[in-house]
Scaffold this motif. Structure first.
Motif, PDB file in Angstrom:
ATOM      1  N   VAL A  93      -8.597   3.242 -14.465  1.00  0.00           N
ATOM      2  CA  VAL A  93      -7.776   2.290 -14.713  1.00  0.00           C
ATOM      3  C   VAL A  93      -9.131   0.919 -14.895  1.00  0.00           C
ATOM      4  O   VAL A  93     -10.046   1.106 -14.322  1.00  0.00           O
ATOM      5  N   SER A  94      -8.404  -0.192 -15.424  1.00  0.00           N
ATOM      6  CA  SER A  94      -9.588  -1.413 -15.736  1.00  0.00           C
ATOM      7  C   SER A  94      -9.799  -2.087 -14.356  1.00  0.00           C
ATOM      8  O   SER A  94     -10.572  -2.826 -14.609  1.00  0.00           O
ATOM      9  N   LYS A  95      -9.014  -2.083 -13.301  1.00  0.00           N
ATOM     10  CA  LYS A  95      -9.235  -2.869 -12.197  1.00  0.00           C
ATOM     11  C   LYS A  95     -10.108  -2.142 -10.993  1.00  0.00           C
ATOM     12  O   LYS A  95     -10.103  -1.035 -11.190  1.00  0.00           O
ATOM     13  N   LYS A  96     -10.560  -3.026 -10.236  1.00  0.00           N
ATOM     14  CA  LYS A  96     -10.940  -2.325  -9.012  1.00  0.00           C
ATOM     15  C   LYS A  96     -10.057  -1.890  -7.993  1.00  0.00           C
ATOM     16  O   LYS A  96      -9.013  -2.379  -7.672  1.00  0.00           O
ATOM     17  N   VAL A  97     -10.018  -0.493  -7.580  1.00  0.00           N
ATOM     18  CA  VAL A  97      -9.150   0.215  -6.815  1.00  0.00           C
ATOM     19  C   VAL A  97      -9.550   0.357  -5.539  1.00  0.00           C
ATOM     20  O   VAL A  97     -10.583   0.807  -5.121  1.00  0.00           O
ATOM     21  N   THR A  98      -8.671  -0.112  -4.490  1.00  0.00           N
ATOM     22  CA  THR A  98      -9.013  -0.068  -3.066  1.00  0.00           C
ATOM     23  C   THR A  98      -8.537   1.265  -2.412  1.00  0.00           C
ATOM     24  O   THR A  98      -7.069   1.320  -2.578  1.00  0.00           O
ATOM     25  N   ILE A  99      -9.359   2.189  -2.105  1.00  0.00           N
ATOM     26  CA  ILE A  99      -8.878   3.434  -1.371  1.00  0.00           C
ATOM     27  C   ILE A  99      -9.205   3.236   0.109  1.00  0.00           C
ATOM     28  O   ILE A  99     -10.273   2.870   0.549  1.00  0.00           O
ATOM     29  N   ILE A 100      -8.341   4.067   0.780  1.00  0.00           N
ATOM     30  CA  ILE A 100      -8.582   4.182   2.397  1.00  0.00           C
ATOM     31  C   ILE A 100      -8.408   5.716   2.549  1.00  0.00           C
ATOM     32  O   ILE A 100      -7.371   6.120   2.628  1.00  0.00           O
ATOM     33  N   PRO A 101      -9.333   6.622   2.701  1.00  0.00           N
ATOM     34  CA  PRO A 101      -9.274   8.037   3.111  1.00  0.00           C
ATOM     35  C   PRO A 101      -8.385   7.949   4.550  1.00  0.00           C
ATOM     36  O   PRO A 101      -8.805   7.111   5.343  1.00  0.00           O
ATOM     37  N   ILE A 102      -7.709   9.014   4.792  1.00  0.00           N
ATOM     38  CA  ILE A 102      -6.848   9.296   6.151  1.00  0.00           C
ATOM     39  C   ILE A 102      -7.373  10.437   6.616  1.00  0.00           C
ATOM     40  O   ILE A 102      -7.581  11.477   6.196  1.00  0.00           O
ATOM     41  N   GLU A 112       0.826  -1.286   0.048  1.00  0.00           N
ATOM     42  CA  GLU A 112      -0.177   0.146   0.081  1.00  0.00           C
ATOM     43  C   GLU A 112       0.914   1.191  -0.059  1.00  0.00           C
ATOM     44  O   GLU A 112       1.937   1.206   0.153  1.00  0.00           O
ATOM     45  N   VAL A 113       0.397   2.564  -0.341  1.00  0.00           N
ATOM     46  CA  VAL A 113       1.001   3.794  -0.716  1.00  0.00           C
ATOM     47  C   VAL A 113       0.148   4.722   0.032  1.00  0.00           C
ATOM     48  O   VAL A 113      -1.060   4.623   0.026  1.00  0.00           O
ATOM     49  N   TYR A 114       0.952   5.783   0.727  1.00  0.00           N
ATOM     50  CA  TYR A 114       0.337   6.862   0.971  1.00  0.00           C
ATOM     51  C   TYR A 114       0.412   8.001  -0.335  1.00  0.00           C
ATOM     52  O   TYR A 114       1.469   8.222  -0.518  1.00  0.00           O
ATOM     53  N   VAL A 115      -0.904   8.635  -0.442  1.00  0.00           N
ATOM     54  CA  VAL A 115      -0.640   9.623  -1.729  1.00  0.00           C
ATOM     55  C   VAL A 115      -1.424  10.627  -1.257  1.00  0.00           C
ATOM     56  O   VAL A 115      -2.411  10.797  -0.797  1.00  0.00           O
ATOM     57  N   VAL A 140      -0.383   5.078 -12.751  1.00  0.00           N
ATOM     58  CA  VAL A 140       0.695   4.093 -12.434  1.00  0.00           C
ATOM     59  C   VAL A 140       0.643   3.623 -11.177  1.00  0.00           C
ATOM     60  O   VAL A 140       0.730   2.344 -10.884  1.00  0.00           O
ATOM     61  N   ILE A 141       0.039   4.339 -10.089  1.00  0.00           N
ATOM     62  CA  ILE A 141       0.093   3.863  -8.752  1.00  0.00           C
ATOM     63  C   ILE A 141      -1.114   2.882  -8.485  1.00  0.00           C
ATOM     64  O   ILE A 141      -1.026   1.967  -8.032  1.00  0.00           O
ATOM     65  N   ALA A 142      -2.304   3.244  -9.182  1.00  0.00           N
ATOM     66  CA  ALA A 142      -3.404   2.388  -8.986  1.00  0.00           C
ATOM     67  C   ALA A 142      -3.355   1.188  -9.635  1.00  0.00           C
ATOM     68  O   ALA A 142      -3.967  -0.068  -9.185  1.00  0.00           O
ATOM     69  N   ASN A 143      -2.372   1.210 -10.803  1.00  0.00           N
ATOM     70  CA  ASN A 143      -2.186  -0.161 -11.432  1.00  0.00           C
ATOM     71  C   ASN A 143      -1.075  -1.151 -10.698  1.00  0.00           C
ATOM     72  O   ASN A 143      -0.689  -2.105 -11.315  1.00  0.00           O
ATOM     73  N   THR A 144      -0.662  -0.431  -9.783  1.00  0.00           N
ATOM     74  CA  THR A 144       0.664  -1.283  -9.197  1.00  0.00           C
ATOM     75  C   THR A 144       0.528  -2.077  -7.683  1.00  0.00           C
ATOM     76  O   THR A 144       0.579  -2.954  -7.529  1.00  0.00           O
TER      77      THR A 144
END
Length: 298
Positions: A235-244, A188-191, A201-205
């Protein structure tokens, strides 16, 4: 008729029990000062009891190098046992389903966390997530003379600006994600402020993206996040997001004194669902994260 009822009951049980055990909404907490907590039972209990009381089921610790320096968690005979004991207790007795450790470079994950995980034969004792934090968008840190410039960009022949910082970040992120896959855990990354191209790029990785909604009032949090959500959704995939959420004085420090933590989550999700577009079908808001333990309302 009887056989049909039995079939339906069996189908229901199959569906119900096939759901993952950790399907409950994610509620995470950044833990600062963990190097001063780990190995001290009263402080460990204080942290874990706080999590249980407030419904936190995920932890992310900062300063992995400091933890290694103080506790030597990569040594299975000494500090490794201490960390393993804490993680096992957290998961078995306090409802923690995700234990992440954070760093700003691949080498730390590889030489400390990966080494620790590989020494634990009991999988419940392992770190679940590699949390990569590197603020490549921070102009002060990436400029000549800045921390990122001096520490990371110049030694790797990257330009000392946000463009060079993202070049460094991208390489590190790919390596960290590959390491996580090899370990059988999540990345996971903090953005903070990605461009649309960077967001793709991030979402696909990575597996999860933590997005700050640092404000004094959660009423405007979705407005702050929506542009980034749309960028990640492209992007084509489902992206998991967690707001901070931020619990420090300049953010929700004052607000949290008068409100329940989960009230902020509801405000965000109500707005998100009301304004949800077809594009956002690619987004899964899995839960929320709070920054940080030391400034949370106790």
């Amino acid at each position: 008729m009887r056989s049909r009822i039995v079939f339906l009951i069996g189908l229901f049980c199959c569906i119900f029990f096939s759901q993952p055990a950790n399907a409950q909404p994610y509620k995470g907490l950044y833990v600062d000062g963990f190097d001063k907590i780990l190995g001290k039972r009263p402080l460990e209990d204080q942290l874990l009891n706080y999590c249980k009381k407030n419904g936190f089921n995920a932890l992310c610790t900062y300063k992995t190098k400091d933890i290694e320096k103080q506790i030597q968690i990569s040594n299975p005979k000494t500090g490794g046992k201490i960390l393993a004991s804490f993680i096992k207790r957290a998961k078995q007795q306090y409802g923690i389903i995700s234990f992440a450790m954070s760093s700003e470079q691949y080498d730390t994950f590889n030489t400390i966390i990966a080494k620790y995980n590989r020494t634990r034969t009991d999988t419940i004792e392992r770190v679940n997530v590699l949390n990569f934090e590197f603020e490549y968008w921070n102009r002060k840190s990436t400029a000549p003379g800045g921390y990122y410039c001096t520490r990371y960009l110049m030694p790797t022949n990257c330009s000392c600006d946000t463009s060079g910082a993202f070049k460094f970040y991208r390489v590190q992120m790919f390596r960290i994600d590959s390491l996580a896959q090899a370990l059988g855990i999540k990345s996971e990354v903090y953005v903070g402020k990605p461009s649309r191209g960077q967001a793709k790029v991030i979402a696909n990785t990575v597996d999860r993206i933590l997005v700050d909604v640092y404000l004094k009032n959660p009423e405007k949090a979705y407005d702050r996040a929506q542009e980034r959500l749309h960028s990640f959704a492209a992007v084509s995939k489902k992206v998991t997001i967690i707001p901070i959420w931020g619990s420090t004085g300049e953010f929700l420090g004052e607000w949290q004194q008068e409100h329940a933590q989960d009230e902020a989550n509801k405000i965000f999700l109500d707005e998100y669902n009301a304004k949800k577009t077809e594009l956002l079908d690619h987004i899964n808001v899995a839960g929320f994260q709070w920054y940080k333990y030391s400034t949370m309302k106790k």
